[in-house]
Design an enzyme around this catalytic site. Sequence first.
Site, short mmCIF file in Angstrom:
data_model
loop_
_atom_site.label_atom_id
_atom_site.label_comp_id
_atom_site.label_asym_id
_atom_site.label_seq_id
_atom_site.Cartn_x
_atom_site.Cartn_y
_atom_site.Cartn_z
CD GLU A 93 -3.23 -0.99 2.56
OE1 GLU A 93 -3.95 -1.59 1.79
OE2 GLU A 93 -2.56 -1.13 3.34
CB CYS A 106 2.89 7.58 2.92
SG CYS A 106 3.48 6.66 4.16
CB CYS A 113 7.14 -5.05 8.97
SG CYS A 113 8.14 -4.11 10.09
CB CYS A 117 5.74 -1.61 16.53
SG CYS A 117 6.97 -1.71 16.27
CB CYS A 120 2.63 -1.37 14.13
SG CYS A 120 2.23 -0.46 11.77
N GLY A 160 7.06 -1.76 6.17
CA GLY A 160 8.55 -1.94 6.63
C GLY A 160 9.29 -1.06 6.90
CD GLU A 161 12.86 -0.18 10.26
OE1 GLU A 161 12.20 0.83 11.05
OE2 GLU A 161 14.24 1.00 10.12
CB SER A 192 9.67 7.16 9.77
OG SER A 192 9.33 6.55 10.83
CB SER A 215 9.00 4.43 15.21
OG SER A 215 8.43 5.50 13.73
CG LEU A 216 11.54 7.45 21.87
CD1 LEU A 216 13.28 6.11 21.30
CD2 LEU A 216 12.52 8.18 22.50
CG HIS A 217 6.12 4.28 19.72
ND1 HIS A 217 5.81 5.53 18.96
CD2 HIS A 217 6.54 3.51 18.60
CE1 HIS A 217 5.11 5.52 17.53
NE2 HIS A 217 5.92 4.21 16.83
CB CYS A 334 0.67 6.99 11.89
SG CYS A 334 0.85 8.35 11.34
#
Length: 342
Positions: A93, A106, A113, A117, A120, A160-161, A192, A215-217, A334
């Site tokens: 996507e 985006c 992935c 997480c 996600c 994805g990362e 990111s 991305s800390l979170h 997101c």
Amino acid sequence: MKLKPSIHGLLFNELEEFCFSQGLPKFRAKQIWDWLYVKRVSSFDEMQNLSAPFRARLAEHFVFQTLEKLEIKGSPGETQKLLLKLTDGELIEAVLIPARTRRTVCLSTQVGCKMACAFCASGQCGFRRNLTAGEIVEQVLLAAELYGERPTNIVYMGVGEPFDNYDETLKSVHILNHPDGLGIGARKITISTSGVIPGIERLAEEGLQVELSVSLHAPEDELRSKLMPVNKRWPVEQLMDACAAYTEKTKRIITFEYTLIKDTNDSPECARELVRRLRRFPSRVNLIPLSPVEEFDGERSTPEAIRQFFQTLEKAGINVTLRDSKGSALKAACGQLRARRI
Ligand code: SAH
């Protein structure tokens, strides 16, 4: 049988080398690049200033387009989500996010992935494969077609990362950034990462002006490891060291993404711990209210908790913004993008 690569996965100098290898002058590469990224034609046959035999030669070596548009959700002028099919049947996507003066795209960098997480959608079905640079660049061209104009901003924030597919991601950045093509300025490109330290270290050495988001979170290991398994490999302190070194080396400000989840990572203690973590070097924080994801039973923080968290950071002198995540009606916000199978 080896699959033919996408012409959109070539760097400009690789295209020059290809022309040279075919006994043609290198300026032909500039002409092809212009057809691909400025005129944005949809086939080799439309490249009118190339001879028919040379166009046939190009088609022998490369595929023009490998992505197929399966579905477009949303209306022009608003957030739109594209469902795209790859040549091997995998699905990805991409999202168009128009704003007043910006036309943002985006992009996905992988099918699925590995990061898993908890909150996600992208990692819920596991990892399938990396995208090639050509598949990444083609997402931008399909977006350009829908926008009817060249996109102005790119965010590597889809499925994805990016740093788990570092080489193809960076290659796509160079292709999108090339001044004779789409010419998307490095500062208009944001990568990111969930905190893959080797990627942060490599990017610091590239000498590129791209924006980096992390991305800390969560500000501490126990909670972050629960939300983001990647933290077990690269814990918060090490991640902060890598970010400090990156900032020092590049003189560029990192944006920390922090998704606010009710009663999970939105307490005043978390806010204070985050402030403490961020004292060491200049940075920005982008707070994102959680987007709903079926597999995760966490909820978005209350407006009051968001306000308090925001203020704690602001009072401590941290540059903080609240992201209004677009597209949740389309499941395009997101963390809501996923790899699906038909
Ligand atoms: N793997 C990279 C690129 C994806 S970017 C990374 O993690 O940074 C997607 C962003 O949306 C990340 O900041 C991610 O943590 C965030 N996100 C994921 N799930 C979310 C959700 N349910 N609500 C809000 N943000 C989410």
